[in-house]
Enzyme design. Structure first.
Site: not given
Length: 323
Positions: A141, A154
């Site tokens: 990401s 995350y």
């Protein structure tokens, strides 16, 4: 490598990017092996993949179970004879102040988002190395480069995935396995059901932070990487801009990301009860690619353009003053 007639394993295939990737590969003529926790959702995806022109095998799998992931690889080889590409895509997240997220849930995110990828790589690489060729694709990401507040586990996990890919590339090169490629994909905010399934302890409902790109765009990037592997790929101009900003004005990029998340990733007027989301139990239903986020914010692009202009100006100033 040709995608047609290749064998592609996709984890996290029940929804979002994983589902879009499976469908894109099937549409290109690949045989896809679908992994996720939801058996009913996988069965639906398998039907869609076959309707799109590919072959499909659904294997319900929890990626935190190393033995189950090894069994997934064996099922793929038993059914189709080999593995040409493995896409690690399963992920979960939580929005929470650092001191308020239960530690059990913090660990669960790391277990899925890091160890799930480790399990996938350890299952796939022996087959790829024995064949002398193949592609391992890890979906990371943009937060691996510019982390966010409230999604600590995350962001940490996606940074770890990027490092895992780099380390594996180095090791494969040193071992002379030149035909085995490892790629990292780093998307920004994607239109998936991800934000409806998240654990949340902020008291505010989570939403997709604009600009929001389609899952199909990421899937096309992944299909392109199967054809022509590359080391790292940022998806969309926003991700590329953030990468540049993080290099030239890291402090400013960090501050702006924090502000944007607080203003645009969490509703100010929509409260949300504390929930563990889909961390331990999969979301109900047969899943979907889209989360329905496109079109919800008509002013999003203008606000993002203003933010980008601020960041660009700050980057120029930082370079001018040597900061």
């Amino acid at each position: 490598m040709r995608v047609r007639d290749s064998v592609v394993v996709v984890t996290g295939a029940s929804s979002g990017i994983g589902r879009a990737t499976a469908l894109a590969c099937a549409s290109a003529g690949a045989a896809v092996v679908l992994a996720a926790r939801r058996a009913d959702a996988l069965a639906e995806v398998a039907r869609e993949c076959e309707a799109a022109g590919g072959q499909a095998l659904a294997v319900p799998t929890d990626v935190t179970d190393a033995d189950a992931v090894q069994a997934l690889a064996r099922r793929a080889v038993e059914r189709f004879g080999r593995i040409d590409a493995w896409v690690n895509c399963a992920a979960v997240t939580a929005f929470a102040p650092f001191l308020e997220i239960p530690l059990e849930e913090f660990r669960r995110i790391i277990d899925v988002d890091v160890m799930g990828y480790v399990h996938g790589a350890r299952a796939a690489l022996p087959y790829l190395r024995d064949q002398g060729k193949g592609v391992l694709i890890n979906v990371s990401s943009v937060v691996a480069v510019v982390p966010q507040p409230y999604t600590h586990a995350y962001s940490m996990a996606k940074a770890a995935v990027r490092v895992l890919s780099a380390s594996l590339r180095q090791e494969l090169r040193l071992d002379g396995a030149k035909g085995v490629k490892v790629c990292t994909v780093m998307p920004p905010t994607i239109d998936t059901p991800f934000f409806d399934h998240t654990a949340n302890y902020t008291g505010r409902k989570a939403k997709a932070m604009p600009p929001v790109y389609s899952a199909e765009r990421v899937a096309r990037t992944i299909v392109d990487l199967i054809r022509v592997p590359r080391r790292e790929v940022m998806v969309g101009p926003m991700a590329r801009n953030l990468l540049m900003q993080s290099k030239f004005a890291p402090g400013l990029a960090e501050r702006m990301m924090g502000s944007q998340v607080d203003k645009m990733h969490l509703y100010r007027t929509k409260p949300a009860p504390a929930t563990s989301g889909n961390l331990f139990e999969p979301a109900p239903g047969t899943g979907s690619v889209s989360g329905g986020w496109h079109g919800r914010r008509q002013t999003a692009l203008r606000r993002v353009a203003s933010t980008a202009a601020l960041l660009t100006g700050g980057m120029v100033a930082a370079r001018r003053w040597g900061r």
